[in-house]
Design an enzyme around this catalytic site. Structure first.
Site, PDB file in Angstrom:
ATOM      1  N   GLU A 109      75.882  39.343 -41.718  1.00 25.33           N
ATOM      2  CA  GLU A 109      74.774  39.155 -42.668  1.00 25.33           C
ATOM      3  C   GLU A 109      73.598  38.502 -41.940  1.00 25.33           C
ATOM      4  O   GLU A 109      73.761  37.466 -41.303  1.00 25.33           O
ATOM      5  CB  GLU A 109      75.259  38.295 -43.851  1.00 25.33           C
ATOM      6  CG  GLU A 109      74.185  37.819 -44.795  1.00 25.33           C
ATOM      7  CD  GLU A 109      73.354  38.943 -45.409  1.00 25.33           C
ATOM      8  OE1 GLU A 109      73.920  39.857 -46.021  1.00 25.33           O
ATOM      9  OE2 GLU A 109      72.103  38.904 -45.247  1.00 25.33           O
TER      10      GLU A 109
ATOM     11  N   GLY B 200      75.315  37.391 -50.625  1.00 23.52           N
ATOM     12  CA  GLY B 200      74.887  37.548 -52.026  1.00 23.52           C
ATOM     13  C   GLY B 200      73.748  38.539 -52.151  1.00 23.52           C
ATOM     14  O   GLY B 200      73.578  39.165 -53.191  1.00 23.52           O
TER      15      GLY B 200
ATOM     16  N   SER C 132      68.533  47.439 -50.072  1.00 20.08           N
ATOM     17  CA  SER C 132      67.201  48.059 -50.140  1.00 20.08           C
ATOM     18  C   SER C 132      66.131  46.972 -50.215  1.00 20.08           C
ATOM     19  O   SER C 132      66.443  45.800 -50.412  1.00 20.08           O
ATOM     20  CB  SER C 132      67.109  48.947 -51.384  1.00 20.08           C
ATOM     21  OG  SER C 132      67.249  48.152 -52.547  1.00 20.08           O
TER      22      SER C 132
ATOM     23  N   ILE D 177      61.991  47.102 -63.020  1.00 22.63           N
ATOM     24  CA  ILE D 177      61.509  45.832 -62.476  1.00 22.63           C
ATOM     25  C   ILE D 177      60.164  45.464 -63.101  1.00 22.63           C
ATOM     26  O   ILE D 177      59.955  44.336 -63.562  1.00 22.63           O
ATOM     27  CB  ILE D 177      61.390  45.906 -60.931  1.00 22.63           C
ATOM     28  CG1 ILE D 177      62.790  46.061 -60.331  1.00 22.63           C
ATOM     29  CG2 ILE D 177      60.691  44.674 -60.375  1.00 22.63           C
ATOM     30  CD1 ILE D 177      62.842  46.087 -58.817  1.00 22.63           C
ATOM     31  N   GLY D 178      59.252  46.434 -63.159  1.00 21.34           N
ATOM     32  CA  GLY D 178      57.926  46.166 -63.710  1.00 21.34           C
ATOM     33  C   GLY D 178      58.015  45.646 -65.140  1.00 21.34           C
ATOM     34  O   GLY D 178      57.345  44.663 -65.499  1.00 21.34           O
ATOM     35  N   LEU D 179      58.871  46.264 -65.954  1.00 20.17           N
ATOM     36  CA  LEU D 179      58.903  45.883 -67.377  1.00 20.17           C
ATOM     37  C   LEU D 179      59.615  44.555 -67.598  1.00 20.17           C
ATOM     38  O   LEU D 179      59.231  43.780 -68.477  1.00 20.17           O
ATOM     39  CB  LEU D 179      59.562  46.997 -68.192  1.00 20.17           C
ATOM     40  CG  LEU D 179      58.750  48.298 -68.214  1.00 20.17           C
ATOM     41  CD1 LEU D 179      59.488  49.374 -68.999  1.00 20.17           C
ATOM     42  CD2 LEU D 179      57.355  48.086 -68.802  1.00 20.17           C
TER      43      LEU D 179
ATOM     44  N   ARG E  42      62.509  51.146 -54.678  1.00 15.12           N
ATOM     45  CA  ARG E  42      63.036  50.401 -53.529  1.00 15.12           C
ATOM     46  C   ARG E  42      63.490  51.376 -52.448  1.00 15.12           C
ATOM     47  O   ARG E  42      64.061  52.416 -52.739  1.00 15.12           O
ATOM     48  CB  ARG E  42      64.203  49.511 -53.969  1.00 15.12           C
ATOM     49  CG  ARG E  42      63.800  48.474 -55.029  1.00 15.12           C
ATOM     50  CD  ARG E  42      64.978  47.600 -55.433  1.00 15.12           C
ATOM     51  NE  ARG E  42      65.513  46.845 -54.330  1.00 15.12           N
ATOM     52  CZ  ARG E  42      65.098  45.642 -53.946  1.00 15.12           C
ATOM     53  NH1 ARG E  42      64.123  45.041 -54.604  1.00 15.12           N
ATOM     54  NH2 ARG E  42      65.645  45.028 -52.914  1.00 15.12           N
TER      55      ARG E  42
ATOM     56  N   HIS F  21      82.534  41.849 -88.343  1.00 19.01           N
ATOM     57  CA  HIS F  21      81.330  41.679 -89.143  1.00 19.01           C
ATOM     58  C   HIS F  21      81.072  40.200 -89.336  1.00 19.01           C
ATOM     59  O   HIS F  21      81.998  39.471 -89.678  1.00 19.01           O
ATOM     60  CB  HIS F  21      81.488  42.343 -90.503  1.00 19.01           C
ATOM     61  CG  HIS F  21      80.279  42.146 -91.372  1.00 19.01           C
ATOM     62  ND1 HIS F  21      79.123  42.856 -91.188  1.00 19.01           N
ATOM     63  CD2 HIS F  21      80.046  41.267 -92.388  1.00 19.01           C
ATOM     64  CE1 HIS F  21      78.222  42.449 -92.071  1.00 19.01           C
ATOM     65  NE2 HIS F  21      78.756  41.495 -92.812  1.00 19.01           N
TER      66      HIS F  21
HETATM   67  P1  NAI Z   1      61.923  52.387 -60.949  1.00 14.86           P
HETATM   68  O1  NAI Z   1      62.186  53.659 -60.243  1.00 14.86           O
HETATM   69  O2  NAI Z   1      62.800  51.948 -62.060  1.00 14.86           O
HETATM   70  O3  NAI Z   1      60.437  52.430 -61.574  1.00 14.86           O
HETATM   71  C1  NAI Z   1      59.300  52.644 -60.781  1.00 14.86           C
HETATM   72  C2  NAI Z   1      58.178  53.093 -61.694  1.00 14.86           C
HETATM   73  O4  NAI Z   1      56.994  53.130 -60.932  1.00 14.86           O
HETATM   74  C3  NAI Z   1      58.388  54.480 -62.268  1.00 14.86           C
HETATM   75  O5  NAI Z   1      58.168  54.412 -63.659  1.00 14.86           O
HETATM   76  C4  NAI Z   1      57.353  55.331 -61.539  1.00 14.86           C
HETATM   77  O6  NAI Z   1      56.864  56.385 -62.343  1.00 14.86           O
HETATM   78  C5  NAI Z   1      56.274  54.296 -61.254  1.00 14.86           C
HETATM   79  N1  NAI Z   1      55.411  54.597 -60.101  1.00 14.86           N
HETATM   80  C6  NAI Z   1      55.792  55.086 -58.894  1.00 14.86           C
HETATM   81  N2  NAI Z   1      54.704  55.181 -58.071  1.00 14.86           N
HETATM   82  C7  NAI Z   1      53.640  54.707 -58.764  1.00 14.86           C
HETATM   83  C8  NAI Z   1      52.248  54.516 -58.484  1.00 14.86           C
HETATM   84  N3  NAI Z   1      51.743  54.833 -57.289  1.00 14.86           N
HETATM   85  N4  NAI Z   1      51.449  54.025 -59.456  1.00 14.86           N
HETATM   86  C9  NAI Z   1      51.939  53.699 -60.666  1.00 14.86           C
HETATM   87  N5  NAI Z   1      53.237  53.858 -60.998  1.00 14.86           N
HETATM   88  C10 NAI Z   1      54.080  54.337 -60.059  1.00 14.86           C
HETATM   89  O7  NAI Z   1      61.807  51.277 -59.787  1.00 14.86           O
HETATM   90  P2  NAI Z   1      61.808  49.706 -59.890  1.00 14.86           P
HETATM   91  O8  NAI Z   1      61.403  49.256 -61.255  1.00 14.86           O
HETATM   92  O9  NAI Z   1      60.997  49.251 -58.734  1.00 14.86           O
HETATM   93  O10 NAI Z   1      63.329  49.334 -59.675  1.00 14.86           O
HETATM   94  C11 NAI Z   1      63.991  49.707 -58.443  1.00 14.86           C
HETATM   95  C12 NAI Z   1      65.470  49.880 -58.673  1.00 14.86           C
HETATM   96  O11 NAI Z   1      66.082  48.646 -58.970  1.00 14.86           O
HETATM   97  C13 NAI Z   1      65.757  50.835 -59.820  1.00 14.86           C
HETATM   98  O12 NAI Z   1      66.751  51.750 -59.430  1.00 14.86           O
HETATM   99  C14 NAI Z   1      66.283  49.924 -60.896  1.00 14.86           C
HETATM  100  O13 NAI Z   1      67.228  50.572 -61.742  1.00 14.86           O
HETATM  101  C15 NAI Z   1      66.913  48.783 -60.101  1.00 14.86           C
HETATM  102  N6  NAI Z   1      66.898  47.572 -60.908  1.00 14.86           N
HETATM  103  C16 NAI Z   1      67.765  47.431 -61.949  1.00 14.86           C
HETATM  104  C17 NAI Z   1      67.707  46.335 -62.770  1.00 14.86           C
HETATM  105  C18 NAI Z   1      68.632  46.240 -63.922  1.00 14.86           C
HETATM  106  O14 NAI Z   1      69.676  46.898 -63.924  1.00 14.86           O
HETATM  107  N7  NAI Z   1      68.306  45.482 -64.956  1.00 14.86           N
HETATM  108  C19 NAI Z   1      66.731  45.266 -62.566  1.00 14.86           C
HETATM  109  C20 NAI Z   1      65.853  45.537 -61.477  1.00 14.86           C
HETATM  110  C21 NAI Z   1      65.945  46.645 -60.688  1.00 14.86           C
END
Ligand code: NAI
EC number: 1.8.1.4
Length: 471
Positions: free
Chosen positions: A34, A39, A155, A194-196, A278, A450
């Site tokens: 590592e 982790g 990643s 991630i964004g949301l 990623r 319930h």
């Molecule tokens: P994502 O693939 O989920 O979302 C990336 C978003 O960015 C997409 O909606 C795409 O249309 C948009 N996008 C791409 N290029 C763009 C641009 N130039 N301008 C504007 N919008 C653009 O990737 P994210 O959110 O970065 O997550 C990466 C990975 O990590 C995903 O596979 C996700 O499932 C995983 N992850 C899972 C979590 C969970 O299970 N709660 C939490 C955080 C990450």
């Protein structure tokens, strides 16, 4: 002298440390290499810290909205430093736990950068691992000769070519881990998971948040009604969305200590978070010393997670199936089980829960209507609003719902989507139902306590047979 191992794991993140424990349980002498901290992303920069932040944000939100529960509102005050401290406490506790588990299972840990060597005096096959000290080119490498290697290097946040991370104004999700202050105005590029999650958290903590999404909808891979419902809820809380946008070096600029975005009008932000996916960590691993092939930049494996060199396996984000911690661990366990000549349960990627910890939460499993249509698979869709479920109403559900997609002949569950409070816990029940090959009717016939939000699953199962009670 070279060290001898049955398995050398490259990368001690979620996939890697779990693989090492499994290997030790199967009697394999195991080492983990590592370069940073055991982790990995999940513990230090992903799942665990972000959920701790989201919990702090939820506390703020509950205090602000206390009057909905008959309690006098209180205006919460906080310092970001204390929220980060609270997150660090959780991370530290889990980090100590991993070290304890490594010791318990007699797993050797090598700190440094692992590189795979080609055929050499140590072994006629590619796969011996050299552990290098990244800070000292002159230092002698530790040599780990082995029977098997597992690459689980994970990643990293993907950068936009016209907007490189500067870790000050242009941030990656990694940079969000140690924020000093909540930005007053932030743009988030990418309306994915991630964004949301960051949009939801920062909004609760008082930021003015704008999400810039290239697709027509946020969460492009989820059910369309799910995307629309989440967007409506988040918009109702004051988060601003720009969808279908296209950014380039002319439309977004870092200037005079702020970030300027020119779309229909010009907007200025204190920070921008880039969350557009990623990329795999595969640089400098010595892959060119092996026969390993890439697929779209990710390490290519077969169904047993073997690369073109049969004794070198790969699992987790670096192979790019579904980049989720729970997928990484299952892939890693299956890879190790296969190394030990046993037959693991094959992971069915259609039975993997997908969870988004926004407020409201989103959880789904299996295929969406669009994916089923694209594959010409017939289905029937049943949707029930969460306001039919008492416990969901108590929890403060607004627009939430559950949707089940079933095979019209067999009544097999093809997909489930949920939006609402605590649904990231509920979805695991559907995963178990699918694992046990339960039909929608069996889901609906089994007794659900319930009041509980999980009653929505019972109603959905019954509705698939036209027998729902509360709709
Ligand atoms: P994502 O693939 O989920 O979302 C990336 C978003 O960015 C997409 O909606 C795409 O249309 C948009 N996008 C791409 N290029 C763009 C641009 N130039 N301008 C504007 N919008 C653009 O990737 P994210 O959110 O970065 O997550 C990466 C990975 O990590 C995903 O596979 C996700 O499932 C995983 N992850 C899972 C979590 C969970 O299970 N709660 C939490 C955080 C990450």
């Amino acid at each position: 002298m070279a060290n001898q191992y049955d398995l050398v794991v490259l990368g001690g993140g979620t996939a890697g440390y779990v693989a090492a424990i499994k290997a030790s349980q199967l009697g394999m002498k195991t080492a983990v290499v590592e370069s940073s901290k055991l982790g990995g992303t999940c513990l230090h920069r992903g799942c665990i810290p972000t959920k701790s932040f989201l919990k702090s944000a939820e506390v703020v939100s509950v205090m602000k909205n206390a009057s909905a529960y008959g309690i006098d509102n209180e205006t919460p005050t906080f310092e970001m430093k204390n929220i980060v401290d609270s997150k660090n406490k959780v991370v530290d506790q889990m980090y100590k736990g991993i070290h304890y588990l490594m010791k318990k299972h007699n797993i050797d840990i090598f700190e440094g950068h692992g590189r795979i060597l080609g055929p050499s005096l140590f072994s006629p096959m590619a796969g011996t691992v050299a552990v290098e000290d990244p800070d000292d080119d002159e230092a002698e490498s530790e040599i780990l000769v082995n029977q098997n290697v597992l690459i689980s290097t994970g990643s990293k946040p993907r950068e936009l070519p016209f907007l490189p991370f500067d870790h000050d104004l242009v941030l990656s999700s990694d940079d969000m881990m140690e924020l000093d202050d909540i930005p007053r105005r932030i743009a988030i590029i990418g309306g994915g998971v991630i964004g949301l999650e960051f949009a939801s958290m920062l909004n609760d903590l008082g930021s003015d948040v704008t999400v810039l999404e290239a697709g027509d909808d946020i969460l492009p891979d989820e059910d369309k009604e799910v995307s629309r419902t989440l967007k409506k809820s988040l918009s109702g809380r004051g988060i601003h969305f720009e969808t279908g946008i296209s950014l380039d070096e002319n439309s977004i600029k870092v200037q005079d200590g702020s970030v300027k975005v020119s779309l229909d009008s010009e907007m200025a932000f204190d920070k921008v978070l880039v969350a557009v996916g990623r990329s795999p960590n595969i640089d400098d691993l010595g892959l060119t010393n092996t026969k390993i092939e890439l697929d779209n930049g990710f390490i290519k494996t077969n169904e047993h997670y073997q690369t073109k060199n049969n004794h070198i396996y790969a699992a987790g984000d670096c192979i790019g199936n579904l980049q989720l911690a729970h997928v990484a661990t299952k892939e890693a366990v299956n890879a190790v089980t296969h190394m030990a000549d046993s037959d693991p349960y094959q992971l069915d990627y259609n039975h993997v829960p997908r969870c988004i910890y926004t407020s409201p939460e989103v959880a789904s499993i299996g295929m969406t209507e669009l994916q089923l249509k694209a594959q010409d698979i017939s289905f029937k869709s049943h949707k029930i609003p969460l306001n039919t479920i008492g416990k969901a109403v108590i929890e403060g559900n607004e627009n939430g719902f559950g949707k089940i997609l079933v095979d019209p002949e067999t009544k097999d569950i093809l997909g489930v989507s949920l939006v609402g409070p605590k649904v990231t816990e509920l979805i695991n029940e559907v995963a178990l139902a699918q694992f046990l090959d339960a039909s929608a009717l069996e889901l609906g016939t089994s007794v659900h306590a319930h009041p509980s939000i999980s009653e929505i699953l019972m109603e959905l199962g019954l509705d698939a047979e036209g027998m729902a009670i509360h709709v």
